[in-house]
Design a protein around this motif. Sequence first.
Motif, short mmCIF file in Angstrom:
data_model
loop_
_atom_site.label_atom_id
_atom_site.label_comp_id
_atom_site.label_asym_id
_atom_site.label_seq_id
_atom_site.Cartn_x
_atom_site.Cartn_y
_atom_site.Cartn_z
N THR A 41 -10.38 -4.49 6.65
CA THR A 41 -9.81 -3.89 7.51
C THR A 41 -8.82 -4.43 8.61
OG1 THR A 41 -12.04 -2.91 8.11
CG2 THR A 41 -10.51 -2.65 9.81
N GLU A 42 -8.53 -5.78 8.75
CA GLU A 42 -7.46 -6.40 9.36
C GLU A 42 -6.06 -6.28 8.78
OE1 GLU A 42 -11.05 -7.03 11.60
OE2 GLU A 42 -10.57 -7.65 9.53
N THR A 43 -6.36 -6.36 7.23
CA THR A 43 -5.29 -6.45 6.54
C THR A 43 -4.89 -5.01 5.69
OG1 THR A 43 -6.48 -7.46 4.77
CG2 THR A 43 -5.37 -8.87 6.43
N LEU A 44 -5.62 -4.04 6.09
CA LEU A 44 -5.38 -2.63 5.44
C LEU A 44 -3.86 -2.21 5.63
CD1 LEU A 44 -6.45 -0.45 3.88
CD2 LEU A 44 -7.29 0.58 5.95
N ASP A 45 -3.31 -2.50 6.49
CA ASP A 45 -1.82 -1.80 6.66
C ASP A 45 -0.95 -2.42 5.78
OD1 ASP A 45 -2.67 -0.15 8.51
OD2 ASP A 45 -1.81 -1.33 10.40
N LYS A 46 -1.15 -4.00 5.37
CA LYS A 46 -0.32 -4.49 4.62
C LYS A 46 -0.77 -3.99 3.17
CE LYS A 46 0.71 -8.65 7.20
NZ LYS A 46 0.67 -10.21 7.38
N ALA A 47 -1.97 -3.78 2.81
CA ALA A 47 -2.43 -3.42 1.43
C ALA A 47 -1.61 -2.05 1.37
CB ALA A 47 -3.82 -3.13 1.35
N LEU A 48 -1.65 -1.10 2.32
CA LEU A 48 -0.75 0.18 2.25
C LEU A 48 0.70 0.01 1.99
CD1 LEU A 48 -3.02 2.22 5.03
CD2 LEU A 48 -2.98 2.28 2.48
N GLN A 49 1.28 -0.94 2.45
CA GLN A 49 2.48 -1.43 1.99
C GLN A 49 2.64 -1.75 0.73
OE1 GLN A 49 4.01 -4.67 4.77
NE2 GLN A 49 3.44 -3.60 6.51
N VAL A 50 1.87 -2.31 -0.03
CA VAL A 50 1.83 -2.71 -1.27
C VAL A 50 1.82 -1.31 -1.86
CG1 VAL A 50 0.56 -3.67 -3.20
CG2 VAL A 50 0.65 -4.86 -1.00
N ILE A 51 0.89 -0.52 -1.88
CA ILE A 51 0.61 0.72 -2.25
C ILE A 51 2.15 1.62 -2.14
CG2 ILE A 51 -0.37 3.11 -2.35
CD1 ILE A 51 -2.81 1.67 -1.34
N PHE B 70 -4.56 -9.29 -4.10
CA PHE B 70 -4.21 -9.30 -2.60
C PHE B 70 -5.30 -9.55 -2.06
CE2 PHE B 70 -0.61 -7.12 -4.98
CZ PHE B 70 0.42 -7.53 -4.23
N PHE B 71 -5.53 -10.48 -1.00
CA PHE B 71 -6.81 -10.66 -0.35
C PHE B 71 -6.33 -11.32 1.22
CE2 PHE B 71 -5.44 -14.78 -1.72
CZ PHE B 71 -6.19 -15.66 -0.91
N ASN B 72 -7.22 -11.50 1.91
CA ASN B 72 -7.23 -12.01 3.30
C ASN B 72 -8.00 -13.50 3.25
OD1 ASN B 72 -7.06 -12.91 5.89
ND2 ASN B 72 -8.06 -10.90 6.93
#
Length: 465
Positions: free
Chosen positions: A318-328, A258-260
């Motif tokens: 940083t800008e996509t951390l929230d989406k990464a946390l959704q994945v978690i 998962f990346f930006n």
Amino acid sequence: MSQKNEITILALALLLTAGIVGGGFWWFSNNGAKIGNNILPNQEPGNNSSLQDRISFGEKSFTPGDISAAKKEGVQAIAAKSYDKAIANFTAALKLNRNDPETLIFLNNARTASSKSYTIMASVPFGTDPNAALEILRGIAQAQNQVNSSGGVKGVPLRVGIANDDDNPEISKQIASTLVSNSEVLGVVGPNTSDSTLAAGTIYTSGQLVAISPTSTSVKISNFSRYVFRTVPSDFMAARTLANYMVRTLQKKNAVVFFNSQSNYSQSLKSEFVSSVSLEGGQVASEFDLSKADFSAAKSVEQATKQGAEVLMLAANTETLDKALQVIQINQKKLTLLAGDDVYTAKTLEIGREQAVGMVLAVPWHIDSNPKSDFPQKSRQLWGADVSWRSALSYDATVALIAALERNPTRDGVQQALLSSDFSATGASGTIRFLASGDRNASVQLVKIVPGSRSRTGYDFEPVR
């Protein structure tokens, strides 16, 4: 997982974000003025803030939220050039909040205001990522306080200015132009992100002003300029270490990333990881772009599972951390989690919680990784708390500038010293030396999220032994 369940999980995550992040995070971070003689142009770099509003030596505070009356009076005093009053105010403010690096920098600046000093700048993202800005400033403030307390750079104190660049490449370039035009500035610590470092680096290069980034990891920065250095290892090192751990230690060979696509750092880490996994005999089955408007954590994890993925690699920024946390949250600890250093934040512990336990991250430094170093003890004594890798690598960048200034306190002298084959300095993470590429030849540390009390979230990052 059903769409209804996904929405429920995401709603809970948002509630946790609002409640916990708003309450602060002591471990990592929570508890601009004219340069020289009025030379700052009143330009508009964006966000309705002129460059004068973005630079400070103590005349304004960038720390978000309410500041103490003592700090506020100190800011007013230093703006009025009442330096004795400013010293008293900032000293009082530090007794109220010893974990505030901005106050310590302003205090040291007030102490040096009436004497000759050497000036360096910190380019940090107060406007968009205040936690990262404070982490970086802790390292810079500790190095400044240390050298000034011991008599300065061969008798000359160090003055530190703070520039708020918002992690915006265009603003970073305009700040760089301003700093280049001021002959008093002899070096810069920053910028924070790879995108801003690459953008501002062109200006620093043309102006022959050294910039040392403590946090920019993109492989594009290697050999980018003879004036742009970094104390953090490149993404090549992090990706290789993660791939090695995945294939050789975990005995897993199939991953998704998962990346930006809009981030130089995220693109760099993703590409290096894909190559490293392939070299180790594994494969990356899919790449999911977190920046896409239609990105779905549930659909992505479902697809990864159908493809036989064993590992989810989070190369989020940083800008996509929230989406990464959704994945978690969606993953529910079913597939192994790996991540890059931008995921090493308080928010990951606070929001990820039990679902993030076991995730392994590659970071440049951890406070418990080197028992022989005296930096952890000194930083704890100064701040009353543990510091992050961003603080340690910012300390190293500042120490490197100080060592270069000791050799030759000019812009050319600083650059030549850093590139010299016999240059070395002792930093938080060991010996500091730079390759001709501007890189530092250093390893990375793997850390794992475990239950713990040190961070006051119920979870901690601990070194993988």
